[in-house]
Scaffold this active site. Structure first.
Site, mmCIF file in Angstrom:
data_model
loop_
_atom_site.group_PDB
_atom_site.id
_atom_site.type_symbol
_atom_site.label_atom_id
_atom_site.label_comp_id
_atom_site.label_asym_id
_atom_site.label_seq_id
_atom_site.Cartn_x
_atom_site.Cartn_y
_atom_site.Cartn_z
ATOM 1 N N ALA A 202 -5.291 18.479 -28.363
ATOM 2 C CA ALA A 202 -5.017 19.715 -28.076
ATOM 3 C C ALA A 202 -6.440 20.562 -28.327
ATOM 4 O O ALA A 202 -7.128 20.570 -29.189
ATOM 5 C CB ALA A 202 -3.951 20.427 -28.425
ATOM 6 N N GLU B 294 0.934 3.362 -24.258
ATOM 7 C CA GLU B 294 0.150 4.394 -24.653
ATOM 8 C C GLU B 294 -0.784 4.265 -26.012
ATOM 9 O O GLU B 294 -0.366 3.616 -26.652
ATOM 10 C CB GLU B 294 0.987 5.700 -24.982
ATOM 11 C CG GLU B 294 0.032 7.052 -25.592
ATOM 12 C CD GLU B 294 0.844 8.287 -25.950
ATOM 13 O OE1 GLU B 294 1.606 8.897 -25.121
ATOM 14 O OE2 GLU B 294 1.231 8.264 -27.297
ATOM 15 N N ARG C 152 0.621 20.888 -21.435
ATOM 16 C CA ARG C 152 0.091 22.311 -22.121
ATOM 17 C C ARG C 152 -0.652 21.931 -23.560
ATOM 18 O O ARG C 152 -1.711 22.603 -23.761
ATOM 19 C CB ARG C 152 1.476 23.332 -22.467
ATOM 20 C CG ARG C 152 0.916 24.599 -22.983
ATOM 21 C CD ARG C 152 2.074 25.363 -23.418
ATOM 22 N NE ARG C 152 2.355 24.816 -24.708
ATOM 23 C CZ ARG C 152 3.692 25.280 -25.549
ATOM 24 N NH1 ARG C 152 4.266 25.990 -25.202
ATOM 25 N NH2 ARG C 152 3.950 24.423 -26.541
ATOM 26 N N GLY C 153 0.116 21.215 -24.500
ATOM 27 C CA GLY C 153 -0.153 20.926 -25.745
ATOM 28 C C GLY C 153 0.484 21.819 -26.587
ATOM 29 O O GLY C 153 0.772 22.699 -26.139
ATOM 30 N N ASP C 154 0.524 21.393 -27.968
ATOM 31 C CA ASP C 154 0.955 22.433 -28.900
ATOM 32 C C ASP C 154 0.205 23.535 -29.232
ATOM 33 O O ASP C 154 -1.006 23.625 -29.126
ATOM 34 C CB ASP C 154 1.152 21.689 -30.177
ATOM 35 C CG ASP C 154 2.477 20.668 -30.049
ATOM 36 O OD1 ASP C 154 3.250 20.757 -29.393
ATOM 37 O OD2 ASP C 154 2.522 19.892 -30.789
HETATM 38 P P1 FAD Z 1 5.146 22.834 -20.935
HETATM 39 O O1 FAD Z 1 5.762 22.237 -19.769
HETATM 40 O O2 FAD Z 1 4.403 23.996 -20.645
HETATM 41 O O3 FAD Z 1 6.378 23.296 -21.982
HETATM 42 C C1 FAD Z 1 6.303 23.878 -23.078
HETATM 43 C C2 FAD Z 1 7.355 24.616 -23.267
HETATM 44 O O4 FAD Z 1 7.323 25.898 -22.585
HETATM 45 C C3 FAD Z 1 8.979 24.194 -23.027
HETATM 46 O O5 FAD Z 1 9.702 24.863 -23.973
HETATM 47 C C4 FAD Z 1 9.180 24.685 -21.745
HETATM 48 O O6 FAD Z 1 10.606 24.792 -21.412
HETATM 49 C C5 FAD Z 1 8.425 26.048 -21.738
HETATM 50 N N1 FAD Z 1 8.002 26.694 -20.510
HETATM 51 C C6 FAD Z 1 7.352 25.869 -19.394
HETATM 52 N N2 FAD Z 1 7.150 26.697 -18.573
HETATM 53 C C7 FAD Z 1 7.486 28.003 -18.781
HETATM 54 C C8 FAD Z 1 7.788 29.061 -18.124
HETATM 55 N N3 FAD Z 1 7.046 29.538 -17.064
HETATM 56 N N4 FAD Z 1 7.969 30.559 -18.822
HETATM 57 C C9 FAD Z 1 8.585 30.137 -20.095
HETATM 58 N N5 FAD Z 1 8.687 28.979 -20.741
HETATM 59 C C10 FAD Z 1 8.126 28.020 -20.156
HETATM 60 N N6 FAD Z 1 0.256 16.577 -26.920
HETATM 61 C C11 FAD Z 1 -1.280 16.537 -26.838
HETATM 62 O O7 FAD Z 1 -1.772 17.414 -27.658
HETATM 63 N N7 FAD Z 1 -1.885 15.680 -26.398
HETATM 64 C C12 FAD Z 1 -1.321 14.546 -25.727
HETATM 65 O O8 FAD Z 1 -2.184 13.710 -25.190
HETATM 66 C C13 FAD Z 1 0.136 14.883 -25.434
HETATM 67 N N8 FAD Z 1 0.853 13.729 -24.839
HETATM 68 C C14 FAD Z 1 2.090 13.971 -24.708
HETATM 69 C C15 FAD Z 1 2.804 12.898 -23.809
HETATM 70 C C16 FAD Z 1 3.906 12.817 -23.637
HETATM 71 C C17 FAD Z 1 4.863 12.034 -22.925
HETATM 72 C C18 FAD Z 1 4.728 13.823 -24.424
HETATM 73 C C19 FAD Z 1 6.372 13.991 -24.019
HETATM 74 C C20 FAD Z 1 4.297 14.904 -25.165
HETATM 75 C C21 FAD Z 1 2.686 14.860 -25.144
HETATM 76 N N9 FAD Z 1 2.116 15.902 -26.035
HETATM 77 C C22 FAD Z 1 0.639 15.816 -26.130
HETATM 78 C C23 FAD Z 1 2.843 17.062 -26.754
HETATM 79 C C24 FAD Z 1 3.148 18.356 -25.840
HETATM 80 O O9 FAD Z 1 1.608 18.636 -25.497
HETATM 81 C C25 FAD Z 1 3.997 19.090 -26.556
HETATM 82 O O10 FAD Z 1 5.194 18.867 -26.726
HETATM 83 C C26 FAD Z 1 3.810 20.795 -25.917
HETATM 84 O O11 FAD Z 1 4.484 21.352 -26.966
HETATM 85 C C27 FAD Z 1 4.331 20.679 -24.786
HETATM 86 O O12 FAD Z 1 3.558 20.351 -23.599
HETATM 87 P P2 FAD Z 1 4.284 20.268 -22.358
HETATM 88 O O13 FAD Z 1 3.003 19.843 -21.324
HETATM 89 O O14 FAD Z 1 5.658 19.917 -22.597
HETATM 90 O O15 FAD Z 1 4.223 21.927 -21.810
#
Ligand code: FAD
Length: 290
Positions: A51, A17, A107-109
């Site tokens: 994000a 990465e 999703r992003g933070d």
């Molecule tokens: P989600 O899958 O949407 O999950 C987020 C939270 O919401 C979890 O607690 C999940 O259980 C909950 N959730 C999901 N669906 C639902 C639903 N239907 N109802 C209620 N709750 C739900 N961030 C960046 O900004 N840029 C990057 O390039 C980046 N790369 C990353 C790469 C990896 C390998 C990892 C592990 C993380 C990365 N992140 C990045 C961080 C990531 O964006 C954050 O951790 C963010 O807070 C969650 O993204 P997610 O895609 O996992 O979200």
């Protein structure tokens, strides 16, 4: 090439990465660093995304450069929080035009100061972005998963149920958040399989090469640090060269243990450091058949 095909090849993979610049000033130095990393011939390279999308064009530029100049398969990250549907479709169109075939749908933070009012956000969860990318067509889709549970989740069970939704919405493979204790990953893998999640899972490993990043890592990811790892940071943290050597050795050891225990795919968070990519590749050369 689609990453899902690479992951089905039956051979262990090592991928890296990198992150893009935040401003144009550092573009050239980061481009060069990513090209150096590409010379180690990883299975693919992921390029993260800021994000909200404000600097998203740099993700595209670095990913396209890797594809064209280095011949390495790029995985372009894309976040959907604080975004409209139009902006996401535009970004997917730009990825397609650049020949990028793999998208990490996140999703992003949640931003403290969003650019858009929440009513205008087109997506709430990564699964909604997965569905959008799947319907757009033609991309292999990756997603994030959390062996120590996402910090916002109500429970491990809830988190894994939402992960299953992501897979049902089109996610072809998952990459884990970093972890420093392999037993955490092995337990997580059992739970995923129990929940019927059967897509390939790539283990994310972060070589910690300077002590100050440890505090930041814990704050961001909430990961547990094993005693063996803490001792290493305490002993070598004040000597940058020693910490670099010890951090790479710890990560190498962790990766070999993962491969030895049936985890086929490992993604290393290089923090744009070519030396990290080179040393880890050298340490695994016979294992990877390089
Ligand atoms: P989600 O899958 O949407 O999950 C987020 C939270 O919401 C979890 O607690 C999940 O259980 C909950 N959730 C999901 N669906 C639902 C639903 N239907 N109802 C209620 N709750 C739900 N961030 C960046 O900004 N840029 C990057 O390039 C980046 N790369 C990353 C790469 C990896 C390998 C990892 C592990 C993380 C990365 N992140 C990045 C961080 C990531 O964006 C954050 O951790 C963010 O807070 C969650 O993204 P997610 O895609 O996992 O979200």
């Amino acid at each position: 090439m689609k990453i899902s095909e690479l992951l089905r090849s039956g051979r262990p993979t090592l991928s890296f990465e990198v992150f893009p610049p935040k401003t144009s000033d550092s573009f050239e130095s980061i481009r060069k660093a990513t090209e150096e990393i590409a010379k180690t011939r990883p299975a693919f390279m992921s390029v993260t995304y800021g994000a909200g999308g404000g600097t998203g064009h740099y993700t595209l530029d670095i990913a396209e450069n890797l594809l064209r100049r280095s011949g390495v398969t790029p995985l372009a990250h894309l976040t959907c929080v604080d975004s409209t549907r139009e902006s996401i479709l535009e970004r997917l169109g730009a990825f397609r035009a650049a020949g990028i075939e793999n998208v990490m749908a996140l999703r992003g933070d949640i931003p403290k100061e969003p650019r858009l009012p929440q009513e205008r956000w087109a997506y709430r969860h990564a699964s909604e972005l997965m569905r959008e990318v799947r319907d757009y067509g033609g991309f292999c889709i990756g997603g994030a998963c959390y062996p120590e549970t996402h910090p916002e989740s109500l429970s491990r069970r809830d988190d894994i149920a939402h992960l299953k939704e992501k897979v049902d919405c089109g996610c072809d493979f998952l990459t884990t958040q970093m972890f420093f204790d392999n037993n955490i990953l092995f337990n997580f893998m059992y739970q995923l399989r129990d929940a019927g999640i059967d897509v390939p899972v790539i283990a994310g490993v972060m070589p910690v090469t300077n002590a100050s990043s440890v505090t930041r890592i814990i704050r961001l990811s909430g990961t547990q640090l094993p005693q063996r790892f803490k001792a290493l940071v305490d002993r070598f943290g004040s000597d940058p060269d020693a910490m670099m050597q010890a951090g790479i050795a710890y990560a190498t050891d962790q990766i070999i243990d993962l491969y030895a225990n049936g985890i086929e795919h490992v993604h290393v968070y290089t923090m744009n450091k070519p030396e990290v990519a080179r040393k880890i590749t050298e340490n695994l050369s016979a294992i990877l058949g390089k």
